[in-house]
Design a protein around this motif. Structure first.
Motif, PDB file in Angstrom:
ATOM      1  N   GLY A   2      33.020  78.288  16.432  1.00  0.00           N
ATOM      2  CA  GLY A   2      34.509  77.791  16.383  1.00  0.00           C
ATOM      3  C   GLY A   2      34.332  76.294  17.005  1.00  0.00           C
ATOM      4  N   ARG A   3      33.482  76.023  17.840  1.00  0.00           N
ATOM      5  CA  ARG A   3      33.467  74.471  18.020  1.00  0.00           C
ATOM      6  C   ARG A   3      33.001  73.684  16.960  1.00  0.00           C
ATOM      7  NH1 ARG A   3      30.255  74.414  24.132  1.00  0.00           N
ATOM      8  NH2 ARG A   3      31.911  75.414  25.244  1.00  0.00           N
ATOM      9  N   ILE A   6      36.061  73.107  14.634  1.00  0.00           N
ATOM     10  CA  ILE A   6      36.897  72.130  15.276  1.00  0.00           C
ATOM     11  C   ILE A   6      36.310  70.799  15.030  1.00  0.00           C
ATOM     12  CG2 ILE A   6      38.066  71.608  17.335  1.00  0.00           C
ATOM     13  CD1 ILE A   6      38.195  74.436  18.098  1.00  0.00           C
ATOM     14  N   ARG A   7      35.237  70.482  15.450  1.00  0.00           N
ATOM     15  CA  ARG A   7      34.553  69.245  15.407  1.00  0.00           C
ATOM     16  C   ARG A   7      34.492  68.844  13.960  1.00  0.00           C
ATOM     17  NH1 ARG A   7      30.121  70.192  17.878  1.00  0.00           N
ATOM     18  NH2 ARG A   7      28.695  70.454  15.807  1.00  0.00           N
ATOM     19  N   LEU A   9      36.783  69.575  11.509  1.00  0.00           N
ATOM     20  CA  LEU A   9      37.988  69.191  11.238  1.00  0.00           C
ATOM     21  C   LEU A   9      38.430  67.978  11.704  1.00  0.00           C
ATOM     22  CD1 LEU A   9      39.917  72.899  11.812  1.00  0.00           C
ATOM     23  CD2 LEU A   9      39.414  71.646   9.699  1.00  0.00           C
TER      24      LEU A   9
END
Length: 307
Positions: A2-3, A6-7, A9
């Motif tokens: 998930g991290r 997000i990074r 994106l």
């Protein structure tokens, strides 16, 4: 995971802004869109000035870009010079090109990977040599030659297909155009898969799997193919955007009024809002496709972990 997503994106934001700015500058550097709208007749000075003010063409180029992107983030892609909103053109063109891309991608994946695995397992034999020669021929012959020839033979001489598809084509109507669009990519996928399979057949983990007595089909599917698909997935991720944007020739041959058709018309008529709007969406599709590829790496190879 998930991290990492997000990074990625967040990292896509400056890439998106930089790519769209370069596209914006290049499109508007082609020529004066207002003059291109009127052709050889030349615009009336008052009318030309009114159009420049309406489309913010009287502002400096960086400010034009800021104003344009501000509208895009609110869902306003502007108005084409024929008075039709660009979003209406997109609503008609993108579903058609998406169906064409889907057909081409399925043919590319199924046929390309199947041929690559078969030739990789039979490297050096007559079938392998024949497929390699065929892929070289496909890569060497221009798409418009292949497309026009297939259209003439199958559509005009034999009557097996319609030379031109309907304005809102179904998936079955797009089989032949999709095959023409996918041929070059299919050839590359075949060669990539063949090379990767041929290299991995000599790997230690494949010899270990055979030594443990695992069935040949299980070794091929669960071990060999899974690891061999990593470079192929990388190519396919980049090819999604290429299939969407690179369909100009195919769509022109079969009269498909998709993204390629709209881009061609926009460039031909110097219709800058149309060209920039469509390319901005294609950039976003390309970035998201590459993000999906990175996520698929962890699915195909358990050794890959994102933190």
């Amino acid at each position: 995971m998930g991290r990492y997503v997000i990074r990625r994106l967040v990292q896509m934001v400056p890439v998106f802004l930089g790519a769209t700015f370069l596209i914006f500058v290049m499109v508007y550097a082609i020529g004066d869109p207002v003059s291109g709208l009127f052709g050889d007749r030349g615009p009336d000075p008052a009318t030309a000035q009114a159009l420049r003010e309406e489309f913010d063409l009287d502002e400096p180029l960086p400010l034009q870009y800021v104003l344009y992107m501000g509208k895009i983030f609110t869902g306003d892609f502007g108005t084409a010079f024929n008075g039709q909103p660009v979003t209406q053109l997109m609503e008609h063109a993108f579903p058609i090109s998406f169906r064409l891309m889907l057909v081409a991608l399925v043919l590319e994946v199924v046929l390309g990977i199947a041929l690559g695995v078969i030739t990789g397992l039979r490297r050096g034999r007559s079938l392998d040599t024949s497929v390699l020669v065929a892929t070289l021929v496909v890569i060497a012959v221009p798409t418009f030659v292949l497309g026009t020839t297939v259209q003439y033979v199958l559509g005009v001489k034999l009557g097996w297909i319609d030379p031109a598809v309907s304005p809102d084509p179904r998936l079955d109507e797009l089989l032949v155009p999709g095959l023409i669009l996918s041929l070059v990519s299919l050839a590359y996928v075949t060669r990539l898969t063949r090379t990767s399979v041929a290299e991995n057949t000599r790997a230690d983990y494949i010899r270990t799997a055979h030594a443990k007595g695992l069935p040949r089909r299980r070794v091929t599917v669960r071990h060999l193919l899974r690891n061999s698909l990593i470079p192929v997935v990388t190519y396919l991720g980049a090819d999604v955007g290429n299939l969407m944007a690179g369909a100009i020739v195919t769509e022109r041959i079969f009269n498909i009024q998709g993204v390629g058709y709209q881009l061609f018309q926009g460039i031909l008529r110097q219709n800058s809002p149309t060209v920039v709007g469509f390319v901005v969406v294609l950039v976003l599709i390309f970035l998201l496709a590459n993000l999906l590829v990175d996520v698929l790496y962890a699915v195909l190879d358990p050794r890959i972990r994102y933190v």
